[in-house]
Scaffold this motif. Structure first.
Motif, PDB file in Angstrom:
ATOM      1  N   UNK A 513       0.852  -1.175   0.000  1.00 44.76           N
ATOM      2  CA  UNK A 513       0.000   0.000   0.000  1.00 44.76           C
ATOM      3  C   UNK A 513       0.893   1.233   0.000  1.00 44.76           C
ATOM      4  N   UNK A 514       0.297   2.393   0.301  1.00 45.87           N
ATOM      5  CA  UNK A 514       1.077   3.627   0.258  1.00 45.87           C
ATOM      6  C   UNK A 514       0.858   4.473   1.513  1.00 45.87           C
ATOM      7  N   UNK A 515       0.374   3.815   2.576  1.00 45.09           N
ATOM      8  CA  UNK A 515       0.034   4.544   3.791  1.00 45.09           C
ATOM      9  C   UNK A 515       1.207   5.319   4.368  1.00 45.09           C
ATOM     10  N   UNK A 516       2.404   4.762   4.277  1.00 49.87           N
ATOM     11  CA  UNK A 516       3.570   5.385   4.903  1.00 49.87           C
ATOM     12  C   UNK A 516       4.493   6.038   3.865  1.00 49.87           C
ATOM     13  N   UNK A 517       3.934   6.370   2.703  1.00 48.90           N
ATOM     14  CA  UNK A 517       4.736   7.009   1.666  1.00 48.90           C
ATOM     15  C   UNK A 517       5.017   6.082   0.495  1.00 48.90           C
ATOM     16  N   UNK A 518       5.613   6.652  -0.533  1.00 51.21           N
ATOM     17  CA  UNK A 518       5.844   5.898  -1.766  1.00 51.21           C
ATOM     18  C   UNK A 518       6.771   4.707  -1.553  1.00 51.21           C
ATOM     19  N   UNK A 519       7.746   4.830  -0.674  1.00 50.88           N
ATOM     20  CA  UNK A 519       8.668   3.725  -0.441  1.00 50.88           C
ATOM     21  C   UNK A 519       7.931   2.514   0.127  1.00 50.88           C
ATOM     22  N   UNK A 520       6.859   2.782   0.865  1.00 50.66           N
ATOM     23  CA  UNK A 520       6.032   1.710   1.426  1.00 50.66           C
ATOM     24  C   UNK A 520       5.485   0.828   0.306  1.00 50.66           C
ATOM     25  N   UNK A 521       5.115   1.461  -0.788  1.00 50.56           N
ATOM     26  CA  UNK A 521       4.634   0.727  -1.966  1.00 50.56           C
ATOM     27  C   UNK A 521       5.783   0.023  -2.674  1.00 50.56           C
ATOM     28  N   UNK A 522       6.869   0.741  -2.873  1.00 50.83           N
ATOM     29  CA  UNK A 522       8.007   0.167  -3.591  1.00 50.83           C
ATOM     30  C   UNK A 522       8.542  -1.080  -2.878  1.00 50.83           C
ATOM     31  N   UNK A 523       8.427  -1.098  -1.567  1.00 46.61           N
ATOM     32  CA  UNK A 523       8.939  -2.230  -0.789  1.00 46.61           C
ATOM     33  C   UNK A 523       7.962  -3.387  -0.694  1.00 46.61           C
ATOM     34  N   UNK A 524       6.824  -3.296  -1.412  1.00 44.83           N
ATOM     35  CA  UNK A 524       5.836  -4.377  -1.366  1.00 44.83           C
ATOM     36  C   UNK A 524       5.344  -4.778  -2.743  1.00 44.83           C
ATOM     37  N   UNK A 525       6.213  -4.645  -3.754  1.00 40.71           N
ATOM     38  CA  UNK A 525       5.827  -5.013  -5.116  1.00 40.71           C
ATOM     39  C   UNK A 525       6.992  -5.720  -5.803  1.00 40.71           C
ATOM     40  N   UNK A 526       6.722  -6.234  -6.975  1.00 39.18           N
ATOM     41  CA  UNK A 526       7.743  -6.874  -7.807  1.00 39.18           C
ATOM     42  C   UNK A 526       8.577  -7.867  -6.999  1.00 39.18           C
ATOM     43  N   UNK A 527       9.883  -7.670  -6.965  1.00 38.16           N
ATOM     44  CA  UNK A 527      10.778  -8.633  -6.311  1.00 38.16           C
ATOM     45  C   UNK A 527      10.848  -8.443  -4.793  1.00 38.16           C
ATOM     46  N   UNK A 528       9.998  -7.553  -4.268  1.00 36.49           N
ATOM     47  CA  UNK A 528       9.886  -7.389  -2.813  1.00 36.49           C
ATOM     48  C   UNK A 528       8.478  -7.724  -2.340  1.00 36.49           C
ATOM     49  N   UNK A 529       7.710  -8.421  -3.180  1.00 38.73           N
ATOM     50  CA  UNK A 529       6.308  -8.677  -2.877  1.00 38.73           C
ATOM     51  C   UNK A 529       6.110  -9.454  -1.585  1.00 38.73           C
ATOM     52  N   UNK A 530       7.028 -10.292  -1.232  1.00 40.27           N
ATOM     53  CA  UNK A 530       6.849 -11.127  -0.037  1.00 40.27           C
ATOM     54  C   UNK A 530       6.784 -10.304   1.244  1.00 40.27           C
ATOM     55  N   UNK A 531       7.296  -9.061   1.213  1.00 43.26           N
ATOM     56  CA  UNK A 531       7.153  -8.198   2.390  1.00 43.26           C
ATOM     57  C   UNK A 531       5.683  -8.001   2.753  1.00 43.26           C
ATOM     58  N   UNK A 532       4.825  -7.932   1.733  1.00 40.35           N
ATOM     59  CA  UNK A 532       3.395  -7.772   1.966  1.00 40.35           C
ATOM     60  C   UNK A 532       2.861  -8.909   2.827  1.00 40.35           C
ATOM     61  N   UNK A 533       3.262 -10.123   2.490  1.00 39.43           N
ATOM     62  CA  UNK A 533       2.737 -11.297   3.183  1.00 39.43           C
ATOM     63  C   UNK A 533       3.313 -11.426   4.595  1.00 39.43           C
ATOM     64  N   UNK A 534       4.614 -11.203   4.710  1.00 36.87           N
ATOM     65  CA  UNK A 534       5.233 -11.333   6.034  1.00 36.87           C
ATOM     66  C   UNK A 534       4.780 -10.209   6.968  1.00 36.87           C
ATOM     67  N   UNK A 535       4.501  -9.028   6.423  1.00 38.82           N
ATOM     68  CA  UNK A 535       3.968  -7.945   7.250  1.00 38.82           C
ATOM     69  C   UNK A 535       2.632  -8.342   7.865  1.00 38.82           C
ATOM     70  N   UNK A 536       1.796  -8.968   7.061  1.00 35.94           N
ATOM     71  CA  UNK A 536       0.471  -9.362   7.542  1.00 35.94           C
ATOM     72  C   UNK A 536       0.586 -10.430   8.627  1.00 35.94           C
TER      73      UNK A 536
END
Length: 708
Positions: A513-536
């Motif tokens: 998502x983008x709640x904490x700024x653009x980097x928040x999104x960049x860190x949860x897409x493409x080759x960093x997508x797994x951050x989304x799952x581990x965050x949850x």
């Protein structure tokens, strides 16, 4: 009734025994060998045949039969909850004011609003000339138009500059392929323009006889072309004014708020390009505002003497630049609001004398008023720890009144008007919750979980007073985490049916998502997508650790890309959840992203990656829910989909459920509900969707042993 809810609330969940599901034989889908081979990797996909209804293949009928069998199964498994589901439906429906009216919005001499009537599923679109005491003119009676349709969506209402005509779109299949209609507001005559497969809206030129609209590819549903139509001419001869060649881009057409320009926007996840045309010269040629630049996004706002541009060029969190009307290239851009490391710039609401900037800081939305004459800034302030604020209903350029919406997890949706000159704020309307609602009976908090890499993950949570943090209370955790979409804390009257029965509800504001700024999104897409799952997962573990709940009473919910999240977390941490609700889930990531004939696939390459690239393929394969099902125990799972879904096709959840049934080693419940009439957004009526919510709630309540 209130006393009963309080009794349920203070009752320890550990004293309630989970209700048992009947022992019934679940459908087991047929397997057919289908080999996928790419990058030296060979994979058998035994349920690939389920694509045949979409592809119109030989097993098309068999697919429908399977989905119907699954529907029969879930109905039988949940049969004993039917009276409770009906009670929940009526309970939630009773909180909604059936006869209601939106706050009128002023534009070009008229007040526009919608109103609903008791017992009706849809609405009427109306206006009054000059004054709210003027006679009402019903522009469109959607209740009447929807008669006889299982699904009916009317949208894109657009009034001609001279106020005499209206364009609108209709989708009666639930596939987001709209037909355009013209209504003569002086005679009432409605004309089918013969324009099909659009996004459902059109943009007027200032001559009152020319419109521009976006056409979709009939198979991939990609927005590919912009046409110009002149009334009185054959729509088959409409003029193509723009065609997008890059299949990773979405395109659309609109008009600047001051009515000076028609804009065509072409946009991918990481770059964009705008073309503009004088709205007084519809037959002219569109000019490129700034040719697309790799990794640069920009949005254009027109003022009388210049353009303002929101862009991430040399500005991760976006900034505002200004440029002359006749020199729009990047070489002429000058900073207007410089980049800030801790503030995400999101939008501009332009007025003749003021600007209002929509920003995001520390995970919260905020509005900033800017006086164009003095340059003075003013932040709108609010008291609650977690809230959402946003511009709402401001189509008029020549006004000093600004409208905005405000809500929180305990404050019903509210619409305010602020006098930008004096600062006076007026509440125009607050969502009325029938049956009585007192926000003082509920508590909302903002928490922070710590991810494995040390990142602080915000969590918004709400519960009723009396909720015990002893690890025995049920909690529903929701998230999305994709496309830079921020899941803000908002009020829901239907959610009260959960809270009043002892549940807490939480939103995990995870990366992607983008709640904490653009980097928040960049860190949860493409080759960093797994951050989304581990965050949850980390958010869920935090709530367990802090005794808001326990794994025996923790539930997870997500839809679409959030359904992908659900599929990933049940593979990665299946024992953390007692139940999972995965709605219209994007769970067959690799196969879908390899098939360009599937709607919207190519638009998604910059979100997930292109699996034709070896590295992207193997990374995607390492988390795709369908690819990673194993022989192990899974939680109780409810999956929902729609046969006509245009965003996530029905076969993704169907394949996922089939493979789960074959592989899982537990005796937990796995249900698949396919709506045979609807698509991605579910039912079109304003009450029908409550039946889906009732099913979701009843599923969790059954697992918790709550039956009243």
């Amino acid at each position: 009734m209130k006393k009963f809810y309080l009794g349920i609330l203070i009752m320890s969940a550990s004293t309630i025994q989970s209700q048992k599901f009947p022992v019934l034989k679940a459908p087991m889908a047929e397997k057919q060998e289908h080999i996928r081979e790419i990058h030296g990797d060979k994979v058998n996909d035994p349920y690939y045949w389920m694509i045949d209804y979409f592809k119109k293949g030989k097993d098309s009928t068999k697919v429908v039969d399977y989905l119907k069998a699954e529907n029969t199964y879930w109905e039988s498994m949940m049969k004993d909850t039917e009276p409770f589901r009906e009670k929940l439906f009526q309970e939630m429906k009773a909180r909604i004011k059936e006869k209601d009216e939106s706050v009128p919005v002023f534009k070009n001499g008229f007040y526009y609003y919608t109103r609903t009537e008791a017992g009706k599923q849809y609405f009427k679109y109306c206006r009054k000339k000059g004054s709210l005491t003027a006679p009402e003119e019903i522009l469109l009676d959607v209740d009447k138009l929807a008669e006889g349709h299982a699904y009916y969506a009317a949208s894109g209402f657009s009034i001609s500059p001279d106020n005499t005509k209206m364009i609108y779109g209709v989708d009666d299949v639930s596939r987001r392929q709209y037909k355009l209609f013209l209504k003569d507001l002086s005679t009432g005559k409605i004309t089918d323009l013969g324009i099909k497969n659009t996004t459902g809206s059109a943009t007027w030129a200032n001559d009152n006889k020319t419109i521009f609209y976006t056409a979709k590819n009939p198979e991939t549903l990609l927005t590919e072309k912009i046409f110009r139509h002149t009334f009185g001419t054959d729509s088959t001869k409409d003029v193509l004014v723009y065609e997008e060649k890059d299949k990773t881009n979405y395109i659309g057409v609109g008009k600047t708020k001051n009515d000076k320009f028609i804009l065509i926007d072409s946009r991918a996840t990481t770059s964009s390009e705008t073309r503009y045309l004088d709205a007084n010269d519809p037959n002219g040629s569109f000019e490129i505002f700034q040719p697309r630049i790799k990794d640069v996004l920009y949005d254009v706002t027109s003022l009388e003497d210049k353009f303002l541009v929101i862009t991430n060029k040399d500005a991760l969190n976006f900034k505002v630049v200004e440029t002359p009307l006749n020199e729009t290239g990047v070489e002429s851009w000058k900073d207007f609001i410089p980049h800030r490391n801790d503030v995400l710039m999101e939008d501009i609401s332009a007025f003749k004398n003021y600007l209002v900037f929509s920003e995001r800081q520390n995970g919260l939305s905020q509005l900033v008023i800017y006086d164009r004459k003095t340059g003075k800034k003013e932040f709108l302030k609010f008291d609650e720890p977690v809230y959402t604020v946003y511009p709402s209903g401001n189509p008029e350029y020549n006004t000093d009144n600004f409208r905005f919406g405000y809500t929180s997890m305990i404050t019903p949706s509210s619409q305010y008007e602020q006098d930008l000159k004096t600062g006076k704020r007026t509440l125009l309307k607050q969502q009325e919750v029938l049956g009585g609602y007192n926000k003082e009976n509920y508590i909302t908090e903002r928490l922070f979980a710590t991810a494995k890499d040390g990142t602080k993950i915000p969590i918004s949570i709400v519960y009723k007073k009396g909720f015990k943090k002893d690890g025995n209370s049920p909690l529903l955790l929701y998230a999305y985490g994709s496309y830079g979409s921020s899941m803000d804390a908002t009020f829901s009257s239907t959610r009260l049916s959960l809270l009043n029965r002892g549940f807490a509800f939480a939103i995990a504001h995870i990366r992607g998502g983008q709640e904490m700024g653009r980097q928040w999104y960049e860190d949860g897409k493409m080759m960093k997508k797994k951050n989304t799952f581990t965050d949850f997962i980390d958010a869920g573990e935090y709530l367990v650790k802090e005794k808001y709940t326990s794994s025996k009473h923790l539930y997870a919910q997500g839809g679409s890309a959030g359904g992908l999240l659900m599929g990933a977390v049940v593979n990665m941490s299946p024992n953390l959840w007692n139940g999972v609700i995965s709605q219209v889930p994007f769970v067959d990531v690799v196969n879908t992203m390899l098939d360009e004939s599937i709607p919207l696939t190519t638009n998604e390459y910059e979100e997930w990656g292109n699996p034709n690239n070896k590295d992207a393929y193997f990374y995607m394969k390492s988390y795709s829910p369908y690819e990673n099902i194993e022989k192990k125990n899974y939680p109780n799972i409810l999956v929902t989909t729609g046969l006509h879904d245009s965003q996530v096709q029905y076969f993704e959840p169907a394949k996922w459920v089939s493979k789960l049934r074959d592989m899982k080693t537990d005796k937990n419940v796995l249900l698949l509900k396919t709506d045979m009439d609807y698509g991605h957004g579910g039912a079109s009526g304003r009450f029908d969707y409550l039946k889906d919510i009732s099913l979701v709630y009843a599923f969790m309540f059954k697992l918790e042993g709550i039956n009243k």
